[in-house]
Design a protein around this motif. Sequence first.
Motif, PDB file in Angstrom:
ATOM      1  N   UNK A   6      54.342  55.588   3.188  1.00 32.03           N
ATOM      2  CA  UNK A   6      55.734  55.701   2.742  1.00 32.03           C
ATOM      3  C   UNK A   6      56.055  54.508   1.842  1.00 32.03           C
ATOM      4  N   UNK A   7      56.948  54.757   0.882  1.00 33.50           N
ATOM      5  CA  UNK A   7      57.280  53.719  -0.088  1.00 33.50           C
ATOM      6  C   UNK A   7      58.656  54.029  -0.679  1.00 33.50           C
ATOM      7  N   UNK A   8      59.446  52.992  -0.900  1.00 33.41           N
ATOM      8  CA  UNK A   8      60.734  53.196  -1.569  1.00 33.41           C
ATOM      9  C   UNK A   8      60.506  53.560  -3.025  1.00 33.41           C
ATOM     10  N   UNK A   9      61.356  54.420  -3.553  1.00 34.56           N
ATOM     11  CA  UNK A   9      61.224  54.864  -4.940  1.00 34.56           C
ATOM     12  C   UNK A   9      61.376  53.713  -5.922  1.00 34.56           C
ATOM     13  N   UNK A  10      62.010  52.638  -5.494  1.00 41.49           N
ATOM     14  CA  UNK A  10      62.278  51.503  -6.373  1.00 41.49           C
ATOM     15  C   UNK A  10      61.105  50.521  -6.443  1.00 41.49           C
ATOM     16  N   UNK A  11      60.071  50.747  -5.617  1.00 44.89           N
ATOM     17  CA  UNK A  11      58.880  49.895  -5.658  1.00 44.89           C
ATOM     18  C   UNK A  11      57.965  50.347  -6.788  1.00 44.89           C
ATOM     19  N   UNK A  12      57.197  49.406  -7.291  1.00 42.03           N
ATOM     20  CA  UNK A  12      56.294  49.675  -8.414  1.00 42.03           C
ATOM     21  C   UNK A  12      55.185  50.656  -7.997  1.00 42.03           C
ATOM     22  N   UNK A  13      54.936  51.685  -8.810  1.00 47.70           N
ATOM     23  CA  UNK A  13      53.822  52.599  -8.514  1.00 47.70           C
ATOM     24  C   UNK A  13      52.481  51.868  -8.604  1.00 47.70           C
ATOM     25  N   UNK A  23      60.619  62.720  -1.243  1.00 45.15           N
ATOM     26  CA  UNK A  23      61.036  63.464  -0.051  1.00 45.15           C
ATOM     27  C   UNK A  23      62.538  63.316   0.221  1.00 45.15           C
ATOM     28  N   UNK A  24      63.323  63.094  -0.825  1.00 46.48           N
ATOM     29  CA  UNK A  24      64.779  63.057  -0.728  1.00 46.48           C
ATOM     30  C   UNK A  24      65.346  64.362  -1.288  1.00 46.48           C
ATOM     31  N   UNK A  25      66.421  64.847  -0.688  1.00 48.60           N
ATOM     32  CA  UNK A  25      67.068  66.080  -1.172  1.00 48.60           C
ATOM     33  C   UNK A  25      67.760  65.838  -2.513  1.00 48.60           C
ATOM     34  N   UNK A  26      68.367  64.656  -2.663  1.00 46.69           N
ATOM     35  CA  UNK A  26      69.080  64.306  -3.889  1.00 46.69           C
ATOM     36  C   UNK A  26      68.249  63.342  -4.717  1.00 46.69           C
ATOM     37  N   UNK A  27      68.410  63.399  -6.027  1.00 45.20           N
ATOM     38  CA  UNK A  27      67.688  62.477  -6.900  1.00 45.20           C
ATOM     39  C   UNK A  27      68.188  61.056  -6.632  1.00 45.20           C
ATOM     40  N   UNK A  98      57.831  59.199  -1.013  1.00 47.51           N
ATOM     41  CA  UNK A  98      58.799  58.339  -1.683  1.00 47.51           C
ATOM     42  C   UNK A  98      60.212  58.641  -1.202  1.00 47.51           C
ATOM     43  N   UNK A  99      60.966  57.600  -0.863  1.00 49.84           N
ATOM     44  CA  UNK A  99      62.333  57.752  -0.378  1.00 49.84           C
ATOM     45  C   UNK A  99      63.221  56.664  -0.979  1.00 49.84           C
ATOM     46  N   UNK A 100      64.527  56.883  -0.969  1.00 55.51           N
ATOM     47  CA  UNK A 100      65.451  55.924  -1.571  1.00 55.51           C
ATOM     48  C   UNK A 100      66.246  55.112  -0.556  1.00 55.51           C
ATOM     49  N   UNK A 101      66.216  55.464   0.707  1.00 58.11           N
ATOM     50  CA  UNK A 101      67.033  54.784   1.727  1.00 58.11           C
ATOM     51  C   UNK A 101      66.801  53.273   1.713  1.00 58.11           C
ATOM     52  N   UNK A 102      67.871  52.528   1.952  1.00 53.01           N
ATOM     53  CA  UNK A 102      67.771  51.065   1.983  1.00 53.01           C
ATOM     54  C   UNK A 102      67.057  50.558   3.230  1.00 53.01           C
ATOM     55  N   UNK A 103      67.253  51.247   4.341  1.00 49.76           N
ATOM     56  CA  UNK A 103      66.673  50.817   5.618  1.00 49.76           C
ATOM     57  C   UNK A 103      65.204  51.222   5.664  1.00 49.76           C
ATOM     58  N   UNK A 107      64.365  55.536   8.734  1.00 45.62           N
ATOM     59  CA  UNK A 107      64.694  56.504   7.695  1.00 45.62           C
ATOM     60  C   UNK A 107      63.904  57.790   7.908  1.00 45.62           C
ATOM     61  N   UNK A 108      64.324  58.828   7.217  1.00 44.13           N
ATOM     62  CA  UNK A 108      63.707  60.137   7.417  1.00 44.13           C
ATOM     63  C   UNK A 108      62.251  60.188   6.965  1.00 44.13           C
ATOM     64  N   UNK A 109      61.868  59.369   5.989  1.00 48.98           N
ATOM     65  CA  UNK A 109      60.484  59.385   5.513  1.00 48.98           C
ATOM     66  C   UNK A 109      59.516  58.939   6.612  1.00 48.98           C
ATOM     67  N   UNK A 110      59.939  57.986   7.434  1.00 53.57           N
ATOM     68  CA  UNK A 110      59.091  57.538   8.550  1.00 53.57           C
ATOM     69  C   UNK A 110      58.942  58.639   9.598  1.00 53.57           C
ATOM     70  N   UNK A 111      60.043  59.356   9.849  1.00 52.76           N
ATOM     71  CA  UNK A 111      59.988  60.482  10.792  1.00 52.76           C
ATOM     72  C   UNK A 111      59.064  61.557  10.246  1.00 52.76           C
ATOM     73  N   UNK A 112      59.205  61.856   8.956  1.00 48.07           N
ATOM     74  CA  UNK A 112      58.353  62.866   8.321  1.00 48.07           C
ATOM     75  C   UNK A 112      56.883  62.443   8.347  1.00 48.07           C
ATOM     76  N   UNK A 113      56.613  61.192   8.062  1.00 50.64           N
ATOM     77  CA  UNK A 113      55.241  60.680   8.089  1.00 50.64           C
ATOM     78  C   UNK A 113      54.600  60.894   9.469  1.00 50.64           C
ATOM     79  N   UNK A 114      55.324  60.513  10.519  1.00 50.12           N
ATOM     80  CA  UNK A 114      54.799  60.652  11.881  1.00 50.12           C
ATOM     81  C   UNK A 114      54.594  62.129  12.223  1.00 50.12           C
ATOM     82  N   UNK A 115      55.549  62.970  11.842  1.00 51.34           N
ATOM     83  CA  UNK A 115      55.444  64.412  12.099  1.00 51.34           C
ATOM     84  C   UNK A 115      54.238  65.007  11.374  1.00 51.34           C
TER      85      UNK A 115
END
Length: 121
Positions: A6-13, A23-27, A98-103, A107-115
Amino acid sequence: MHTIKVKRVYEKPEAEDGVRVLVDRLWPRGLKKEALPHDYWAKEVTPSPELRTLYHRGEMPFAGFAEGYEEELNGSSGAAAFVEKCRGWLQQGDVTLLYAAKDTGKNHALVLQAWLCRQLR
């Protein structure tokens, strides 16, 4: 088999990211579409707006959000199809969600990763 990260969208590729999946519903705010390198936008595996709203308003603890989100994933044909896409991608390399959440800890990406990891066993 390779790994799901998992990685924030704001981090360098990075080349090690492998297949980059938003994996966010909104851009993500503040990003132009051409500024976010990604291979796939997985709207089908995002939490429902109702669940997301309850959590972000503070009306649901993270544990309840995670449980509800996993229930949604378990009942979704789109999520089942996404598991199969991930299975194919992981044969070639890593997958980065990739997710945008600040936390970064809740966050949902961590839940999705584990699932996903449980589904792919």
